[in-house]
Design an enzyme around this catalytic site. Structure first.
Site, short mmCIF file in Angstrom:
data_model
loop_
_atom_site.label_atom_id
_atom_site.label_comp_id
_atom_site.label_asym_id
_atom_site.label_seq_id
_atom_site.Cartn_x
_atom_site.Cartn_y
_atom_site.Cartn_z
N VAL A 73 0.88 -1.17 0.00
CA VAL A 73 0.00 0.00 0.00
C VAL A 73 0.91 1.22 0.00
O VAL A 73 1.72 1.39 0.91
CB VAL A 73 -0.94 0.01 1.21
CG1 VAL A 73 -1.75 1.31 1.24
CG2 VAL A 73 -1.89 -1.18 1.15
N ASP A 74 0.82 2.02 -1.06
CA ASP A 74 1.70 3.18 -1.22
C ASP A 74 1.16 4.38 -0.46
O ASP A 74 0.00 4.77 -0.62
CB ASP A 74 1.82 3.55 -2.70
CG ASP A 74 2.52 2.49 -3.52
OD1 ASP A 74 3.16 1.61 -2.91
OD2 ASP A 74 2.43 2.53 -4.76
N GLY A 80 4.93 -6.35 -7.88
CA GLY A 80 4.16 -7.50 -8.33
C GLY A 80 2.74 -7.14 -8.66
O GLY A 80 2.21 -7.49 -9.73
N ALA A 118 5.47 3.48 -11.18
CA ALA A 118 4.80 2.37 -11.87
C ALA A 118 4.99 2.37 -13.38
O ALA A 118 4.43 1.50 -14.06
CB ALA A 118 3.30 2.32 -11.54
N ALA A 119 5.77 3.29 -13.91
CA ALA A 119 5.96 3.31 -15.37
C ALA A 119 6.65 2.03 -15.85
O ALA A 119 6.24 1.42 -16.84
CB ALA A 119 6.78 4.53 -15.77
N GLY A 120 7.71 1.63 -15.15
CA GLY A 120 8.41 0.40 -15.54
C GLY A 120 7.56 -0.83 -15.36
O GLY A 120 7.58 -1.75 -16.18
N ASP A 121 6.78 -0.87 -14.27
CA ASP A 121 5.89 -2.00 -14.04
C ASP A 121 4.80 -2.08 -15.10
O ASP A 121 4.43 -3.16 -15.56
CB ASP A 121 5.24 -1.89 -12.65
CG ASP A 121 6.26 -1.98 -11.53
OD1 ASP A 121 7.30 -2.63 -11.73
OD2 ASP A 121 6.03 -1.39 -10.47
N GLY A 141 15.01 18.66 -42.51
CA GLY A 141 13.90 17.98 -41.85
C GLY A 141 12.75 17.70 -42.79
O GLY A 141 12.75 18.08 -43.97
N LYS A 143 14.91 25.65 -32.76
CA LYS A 143 15.32 24.74 -33.83
C LYS A 143 16.28 23.73 -33.23
O LYS A 143 17.00 24.03 -32.30
CB LYS A 143 16.04 25.51 -34.95
CG LYS A 143 15.13 26.08 -35.99
CD LYS A 143 14.49 25.01 -36.85
CE LYS A 143 15.54 24.21 -37.61
NZ LYS A 143 14.91 23.09 -38.37
N LYS A 162 3.48 22.31 -33.32
CA LYS A 162 4.68 23.06 -32.91
C LYS A 162 4.34 24.32 -32.13
O LYS A 162 5.22 24.95 -31.56
CB LYS A 162 5.50 23.44 -34.15
CG LYS A 162 5.91 22.26 -35.02
CD LYS A 162 6.73 21.26 -34.25
CE LYS A 162 7.37 20.22 -35.18
NZ LYS A 162 6.41 19.42 -35.92
#
Length: 521
Positions: free
Chosen positions: A13-14, A43, A251-254, A341, A409, A436
């Site tokens: 529990v965070d 997990g 939690a981005a990696g999870d 470009g 630029k 842009k």
């Protein structure tokens, strides 16, 4: 057909506290937000990410006999996870994580293992069927390593694919690595296991080769907001991340791992598509504060993928129309600078048509190798940039423009040539599509071009000045070099930036891209 995924791992529990900045040693800071409680644990995060992306997910975890456990189980049920293998103990409390998140979205985490660290090989044995019936088993390092080894032994015996996320970083016994089919460290975790620092494509391959010798068949190294690298003995590639404004990287990696597991074919034939899907899922996660509440559902990820595809088509149409309009306004009898470009390429083709149809007396000078090759292939009259000292007009694309026509630029790799031609030009015109335009340039990346042997000195200055510098890398993980052989350092423009002062200060250093105020034709 949905993948059957079993996750063996931690539940926490965070307790989350949002702050403007981290306190220095001995410093006391007031905070405006109260502490919030959210579901977490690597997990649980990975299991939820897999379930929300459509995988048939079973979770093997250990909780305390407390209110936090009840709170977590209710969440698991809502996400449709199989909780038959959730174990409860009265000997330990449910795991806790104390998370501090600053205003840039970076976090620091302190973890109390609790019931997670009481999870035993015997617990896994009692739920052997859950592993035997899965397509793949995922584990992390927030439960005891012997427990993971037992789970992976069961998986290997039953030809179930094993995925190890070696986080938090620590040294591991070879026995566990030899039971692993796919390993998914970030750059820090990879170095902790192999002793090889991740700095470029070559070093990532050396890391992969270390794991290959242990029998691991696929290595995936995540590199934060730059993207992720995969390698098998047969192929490898770097998959770039999607650029978004990060609110909270928790939690981005999870999310990446759970989403990947939901999509990746067992023979890994669709590895690129699966990693792109996982990158999209992670990009959604970092835009929301919190852990499990920020993990997206399959529909959300697919919607973003669909919108991104449609947007690209619409934006390319905008670029082409704007470039054709600009080409129609160019006068006769001039020396014309051609930008670099994709936007400039549309302009080059459009002005070439006018030159041929109308017999215009226009001589051109290119600002990049790519533009020069395109112009020469079209048979356009070209001048060598080294033989001239004046250009009448230069037309180019811009990477960002604000209300006051301050602009940036530097998205490509020809900055020095672009700057030289722009400086020689009497007029500079920028073609800008709708993506842009920004109300302010605050938060935008500004490229600083540096000669290789002076790069670290400039980097140190920029870091001390609070500009959050980052060297720019190619998609394959190697450091990017401009057409002039120089390096790029991207800095983030602060909210309260005095742009004129910023430009003035940076001009004291080698190869800085400055702002140009475009003039109407």
């Amino acid at each position: 057909m949905s993948k059957k995924v079993v996750v063996i791992g931690s539940t926490n529990v965070d307790k989350v506290l949002n702050v403007d900045k981290y306190a220095l040693p001995g410093e006391t800071l007031a905070v405006e937000n109260h502490q919030e409680s959210h579901g977490g644990g690597k997990g649980a995060n990975q299991a939820i990410a897999a379930a929300r992306s459509g995988a048939d997910t079973t979770f093997i975890t250990k909780l305390g006999d407390d209110e936090d456990a009840k709170f977590m189980i209710e969440g698991f049920k809502k996400d449709g996870m199989n909780i038959d293998s959730v174990i409860t103990t009265q000997a330990r409390q449910t795991g806790q994580a104390y998370i501090t998140v600053d205003s840039t979205g970076q976090n620091s985490i302190y973890v109390y293992g609790g019931a997670n660290m009481a999870m035993t090989p015997a617990d896994v044995d009692q739920h052997e069927d859950a592993i035997k019936n899965a397509d793949r088993a995922i584990a992390q390092l927030e439960i005891p390593v012997p427990t993971i080894i037992e789970a992976f032994k069961i998986a290997k015996k039953n030809e179930v694919q094993t995925i190890l996320n070696p986080a938090p970083a620590k040294k591991l016994p070879e026995e566990l690595l030899q039971l692993t089919d796919i390993i998914t460290p970030n750059e820090t975790e990879a170095e902790a296991l192999t002793g090889i620092k991740v700095i470029d494509d070559d070093s990532m391959m050396k890391n992969a080769e270390y794991f290959f010798k242990l029998g691991i068949r696929m290595v995936i190294i995540t590199v934060g907001d730059k993207g992720s690298f995969y390698a098998t003995p047969a192929s490898h590639a770097f998959i770039p991340a999607f650029k978004v404004k990060a609110v909270d990287t928790t939690a981005a990696g999870d999310t990446f791992i759970g989403a990947l597991a939901s999509r990746l074919d067992l023979n890994s034939a669709n590895i690129r598509d699966a990693m792109l899907y996982a990158n999209h899922a992670s990009s959604l996660t970092v835009q929301v504060a919190g852990a499990q509440n920020s993990i997206p559902y399959e529909k959300d990820v697919l919607d973003v993928i669909s919108k991104t595809s449609k947007t690209k088509e619409a934006i390319e149409k905008e670029k082409k129309q704007a470039a054709e309009y600009a080409a129609a306004q160019v006068p006769n009898h001039i020396v014309l600078g051609l930008g670099s470009g994709s936007t400039a390429a549309y302009f080059v083709k459009a002005i070439n048509e006018r030159i041929k149809k109308e017999g215009l007396d226009i001589q051109c000078v290119a600002t990049s190798v790519g533009t020069e090759k395109l112009a020469e292939s079209l048979g356009m009259p070209m001048l060598d940039v080294n033989t001239i000292d004046r250009v009448d007009l230069t037309v180019d694309g811009a990477d960002a423009v604000d209300d006051k026509l301050n602009g940036i630029k530097g998205g490509g790799a020809a900055l020095l040539f672009e700057k030289l031609v722009a400086t020689m030009s009497d007029k500079n015109v920028w073609i800008v599509d709708s993506t842009k335009y920004h109300k302010t340039l605050a938060g935008q990346k500004l490229p600083v071009e540096v000669i290789p042997f002076g790069g670290m000195g400039v980097f140190r200055y920029l870091n001390e000045a609070g500009y959050k510098p980052e060297f720019r890398f190619r998609d394959d993980g190697d450091i990017l070099q401009t057409d002039s052989g120089n390096y790029l350092i991207d800095i983030t423009i602060p909210d309260d930036a005095d742009l004129a002062k910023l430009a003035h200060n940076l001009k004291n250093y080698t190869g800085v891209v400055t702002w140009i105020v475009p003039e109407h034709l």
